[in-house]
Motif scaffolding. Structure first.
Motif, PDB file in Angstrom:
ATOM      1  N   THR A 167       0.423  -1.169  -0.551  1.00 50.79           N
ATOM      2  CA  THR A 167      -0.012   0.093  -0.133  1.00 50.79           C
ATOM      3  C   THR A 167       0.640   1.895  -0.412  1.00 50.79           C
ATOM      4  O   THR A 167       1.778   1.107   1.392  1.00 50.79           O
ATOM      5  N   PRO A 168       0.737   2.061  -1.336  1.00 55.71           N
ATOM      6  CA  PRO A 168       2.078   2.960  -1.139  1.00 55.71           C
ATOM      7  C   PRO A 168       1.646   4.515  -0.714  1.00 55.71           C
ATOM      8  O   PRO A 168       1.484   5.718  -1.484  1.00 55.71           O
ATOM      9  N   ALA A 169       1.243   4.190   1.014  1.00 53.45           N
ATOM     10  CA  ALA A 169       0.486   5.178   1.429  1.00 53.45           C
ATOM     11  C   ALA A 169       0.991   5.867   3.018  1.00 53.45           C
ATOM     12  O   ALA A 169       1.534   4.967   3.514  1.00 53.45           O
ATOM     13  N   PRO A 170       1.799   7.003   2.844  1.00 48.97           N
ATOM     14  CA  PRO A 170       1.998   8.182   1.781  1.00 48.97           C
ATOM     15  C   PRO A 170       3.052   7.442   1.152  1.00 48.97           C
ATOM     16  O   PRO A 170       4.005   6.641   1.032  1.00 48.97           O
ATOM     17  N   VAL A 171       3.344   7.955  -0.012  1.00 46.66           N
ATOM     18  CA  VAL A 171       3.489   7.716  -1.447  1.00 46.66           C
ATOM     19  C   VAL A 171       5.383   8.387  -0.946  1.00 46.66           C
ATOM     20  O   VAL A 171       5.438   9.251  -0.553  1.00 46.66           O
ATOM     21  N   GLN A 172       5.858   7.586  -1.490  1.00 46.30           N
ATOM     22  CA  GLN A 172       7.516   8.386  -0.929  1.00 46.30           C
ATOM     23  C   GLN A 172       8.043   7.639  -2.214  1.00 46.30           C
ATOM     24  O   GLN A 172       7.745   7.257  -3.331  1.00 46.30           O
ATOM     25  N   GLU A 173       9.643   7.715  -2.380  1.00 43.50           N
ATOM     26  CA  GLU A 173      10.532   7.590  -3.688  1.00 43.50           C
ATOM     27  C   GLU A 173      11.065   5.343  -3.621  1.00 43.50           C
ATOM     28  O   GLU A 173      11.641   5.380  -2.877  1.00 43.50           O
ATOM     29  N   PHE A 174       9.433   4.973  -3.628  1.00 43.62           N
ATOM     30  CA  PHE A 174      10.264   3.492  -4.320  1.00 43.62           C
ATOM     31  C   PHE A 174      10.645   2.929  -5.203  1.00 43.62           C
ATOM     32  O   PHE A 174      10.829   3.742  -5.977  1.00 43.62           O
ATOM     33  N   GLY A 175      11.875   2.463  -4.476  1.00 36.15           N
ATOM     34  CA  GLY A 175      13.285   2.012  -5.628  1.00 36.15           C
ATOM     35  C   GLY A 175      12.323   1.068  -7.102  1.00 36.15           C
ATOM     36  O   GLY A 175      11.706   0.237  -6.361  1.00 36.15           O
ATOM     37  N   ALA A 176      13.278   0.593  -7.922  1.00 42.79           N
ATOM     38  CA  ALA A 176      13.398   0.096  -7.889  1.00 42.79           C
ATOM     39  C   ALA A 176      12.750  -1.620  -8.161  1.00 42.79           C
ATOM     40  O   ALA A 176      12.153  -2.707  -8.016  1.00 42.79           O
ATOM     41  N   ASP A 177      14.098  -1.426  -6.881  1.00 44.88           N
ATOM     42  CA  ASP A 177      14.090  -3.333  -6.453  1.00 44.88           C
ATOM     43  C   ASP A 177      12.968  -3.632  -5.479  1.00 44.88           C
ATOM     44  O   ASP A 177      12.677  -4.892  -5.587  1.00 44.88           O
ATOM     45  N   LEU A 178      12.300  -2.552  -5.128  1.00 39.53           N
ATOM     46  CA  LEU A 178      11.345  -3.223  -3.786  1.00 39.53           C
ATOM     47  C   LEU A 178      10.100  -2.729  -5.106  1.00 39.53           C
ATOM     48  O   LEU A 178       9.805  -4.076  -4.848  1.00 39.53           O
ATOM     49  N   LEU A 179       9.439  -2.174  -5.866  1.00 40.94           N
ATOM     50  CA  LEU A 179       8.315  -2.237  -6.547  1.00 40.94           C
ATOM     51  C   LEU A 179       9.150  -3.223  -7.563  1.00 40.94           C
ATOM     52  O   LEU A 179       7.327  -4.263  -8.382  1.00 40.94           O
ATOM     53  N   SER A 180       9.471  -3.946  -8.032  1.00 33.41           N
ATOM     54  CA  SER A 180      10.149  -4.857  -9.025  1.00 33.41           C
ATOM     55  C   SER A 180       9.623  -6.170  -7.795  1.00 33.41           C
ATOM     56  O   SER A 180       9.073  -7.383  -8.643  1.00 33.41           O
ATOM     57  N   ALA A 181       9.825  -6.697  -6.974  1.00 30.75           N
ATOM     58  CA  ALA A 181       9.511  -7.771  -5.949  1.00 30.75           C
ATOM     59  C   ALA A 181       7.939  -7.334  -5.064  1.00 30.75           C
ATOM     60  O   ALA A 181       7.678  -7.987  -4.650  1.00 30.75           O
ATOM     61  N   VAL A 182       7.188  -6.391  -5.785  1.00 22.33           N
ATOM     62  CA  VAL A 182       5.768  -6.230  -5.731  1.00 22.33           C
ATOM     63  C   VAL A 182       4.704  -7.086  -6.140  1.00 22.33           C
ATOM     64  O   VAL A 182       4.855  -6.589  -7.708  1.00 22.33           O
ATOM     65  N   ASP A 183       4.207  -7.936  -5.395  1.00 18.14           N
ATOM     66  CA  ASP A 183       3.084  -8.621  -6.476  1.00 18.14           C
ATOM     67  C   ASP A 183       2.245  -8.081  -7.300  1.00 18.14           C
ATOM     68  O   ASP A 183       1.311  -8.432  -8.065  1.00 18.14           O
ATOM     69  N   LEU A 184       1.173  -7.093  -5.733  1.00 19.67           N
ATOM     70  CA  LEU A 184       0.367  -6.379  -5.632  1.00 19.67           C
ATOM     71  C   LEU A 184       0.017  -4.826  -5.045  1.00 19.67           C
ATOM     72  O   LEU A 184       0.897  -4.768  -4.371  1.00 19.67           O
ATOM     73  N   LEU A 185      -0.154  -4.619  -5.721  1.00 19.65           N
ATOM     74  CA  LEU A 185      -0.029  -2.487  -6.117  1.00 19.65           C
ATOM     75  C   LEU A 185      -1.400  -2.089  -4.841  1.00 19.65           C
ATOM     76  O   LEU A 185      -2.529  -2.601  -6.310  1.00 19.65           O
ATOM     77  N   VAL A 186      -1.390  -1.712  -4.450  1.00 21.66           N
ATOM     78  CA  VAL A 186      -2.972  -1.393  -3.813  1.00 21.66           C
ATOM     79  C   VAL A 186      -3.258  -0.119  -2.995  1.00 21.66           C
ATOM     80  O   VAL A 186      -3.157   0.167  -1.913  1.00 21.66           O
TER      81      VAL A 186
END
Length: 305
Positions: A167-186
Motif C-alpha cells: 500500500t504506497p501510503a504515504p507515497v515515497q520514492e519507492f525504488g525499482a528493487d522494491l517495486l519489482s518484488a511487489v506482486d500486488l500494488l494497492v
C-alpha cells in the motif's frame, strides 16, 4: 454466497501509532482556529490497523513494528494482542512511539499528520523479522516506515515464495528493487496518480502494472478497480453504508484482502470481500475498527435491497 477458505498466514511489516483524534464541524482554513467537539486517543498506524484487520478477518497474523519504551507503546501492544495479533515482532527502540494528529469533520472525512517517532527507526530487519516473512503466505507493506526496510522485506519475501502486497501510503520514492518484488500494488486514486504522474486514476493504474504486477486501486465510496498487466479493468463494487468515520478504511480493506488471499481466495473474490470489510469499518469511529470475519460474511450473504 461467500466461499469458505482455510485460514492463512499474514505478516504485516509497518507502522504503529497512537492517533490523537479531534472532532470538528469543518476543517480550518489556513491561519484559522476552530473548536473541537471532542478529543480521543486510540490505537492506529497503517501497520497496526492492517494487522488487526487481517487477524479479525481470520488470518494468523504477525506484526513486525517498532514502538517506544513508553505508555503509548504498551497501549499499542495491548490493542494488537487483544485482536489476536502475534506481537512478538513489536520491538521497543529508544524513541517515542509514533503518533498521528487527526481532524475529522461532520461528514466523516479526515485530515492526518503523522509523527514517525519509533517507526523511523525501522531501518534494519532482524533475523526474526526475516523468518516471519519467509513463513507467511502474504507480506503486507505500507509507506509509513523507511523504504530501506520495505525493500529488504519485499526482496526477502519474493526469494522465499511469499506474496507481497504494497500500500504506497504515504507515497515515497519507492525504488525499482522494491517495486519489482511487489506482486500486488494497492493505492487509492490519489496515490496512483502521484506514483504514475497522471491525472486519471484508471490510466495511472494501467501505467503501474509494470513487471507484470497487478494493481488494485481503491476508489472510496465507488468501490475499487482491479487492473491486470494487459490493461484489463475489473470493477469491484462498493457496499452502500452510512459513513461515520472513514479513518482507516483503506487499512481495513488491505488487511481483509491479505487475509483472504492468504487463505487461498482468488483476487477478485478477495477484493469484493475486502470492500465489504472496509464498508463496515466506516460505520464505526476509530482507525482500528475492522469487522470480524462473521460480520463481513453476513453482509455479503445479505440479499440485495
Amino acid at each position: 454466497m461467500t466461499t469458505t477458505h482455510a485460514p492463512g498466514r499474514v505478516c504485516v511489516l509497518g507502522s504503529a501509532n497512537v492517533d490523537d483524534v479531534r472532532e470538528v464541524d469543518r476543517f480550518p482554513r489556513p491561519g484559522e482556529t476552530v473548536f473541537a467537539r471532542s478529543r480521543t486517543r486510540v490505537p492506529g498506524g497503517k501497520g497496526l490497523n492492517q494487522a488487526i484487520a487481517a487477524a479479525r478477518a481470520g488470518a494468523a497474523t504477525a506484526l513486525r513494528a517498532r514502538i517506544g519504551r513508553d505508555e503509548e507503546g504498551r497501549m499499542l501492544r495491548a490493542a494488537a494482542a487483544g485482536a489476536g495479533v502475534d506481537t512478538a515482532g513489536m520491538l521497543e527502540v529508544p524513541a517515542a512511539t509514533g503518533s498521528a494528529a487527526i481532524l475529522r469533520d461532520g461528514a466523516g472525512e479526515n485530515s492526518i499528520v503523522v509523527a514517525g517517532g519509533a517507526n523511523a527507526a525501522f531501518t534494519e530487519l532482524t533475523a526474526d523479522d526475516l523468518a516471519a516473512i519467509a513463513a507467511a503466505d502474504v507480506l503486507l507493506l505500507q509507506g509509513e516506515v523507511p523504504v530501506v526496510a520495505l525493500e529488504q522485506a519485499a526482496v526477502h519475501a519474493r526469494d522465499h515464495g511469499t506474496r507481497v502486497i504494497l500500500t504506497p501510503a504515504p507515497v515515497q520514492e519507492f525504488g525499482a528493487d522494491l517495486l519489482s518484488a511487489v506482486d500486488l500494488l494497492v493505492p487509492n486514486e490519489h496515490e496512483a496518480c502521484a506514483l504514475a504522474g497522471l491525472e486519471d486514476p484508471r490510466a495511472a493504474a494501467r501505467a503501474l502494472t509494470a513487471t507484470r504486477r497487478r494493481v488494485l486501486i481503491t476508489l472510496g465510496g465507488r468501490g475499487a478497480a482491479l487492473v491486470d498487466p494487459t490493461g484489463t479493468v475489473q470493477e469491484i463494487p462498493s457496499v452502500p453504508v452510512r459513513a461515520v468515520d472513514t479513518t482507516g478504511a483503506g487499512d481495513a480493506f488491505c488487511g481483509a484482502l491479505a487475509a483472504r488471499l492468504a487463505a487461498g481466495a482468488e483476487l477478485p473474490e478477495a477484493a469484493r470481500w475486502a470492500a465489504a470489510a472496509a464498508a463496515l469499518s466506516v460505520t464505526r469511529e476509530g482507525s482500528a475498527t475492522s469487522p470480524a470475519r462473521e460480520e463481513v460474511e453476513q453482509l455479503l450473504d445479505r440479499p440485495p435491497v
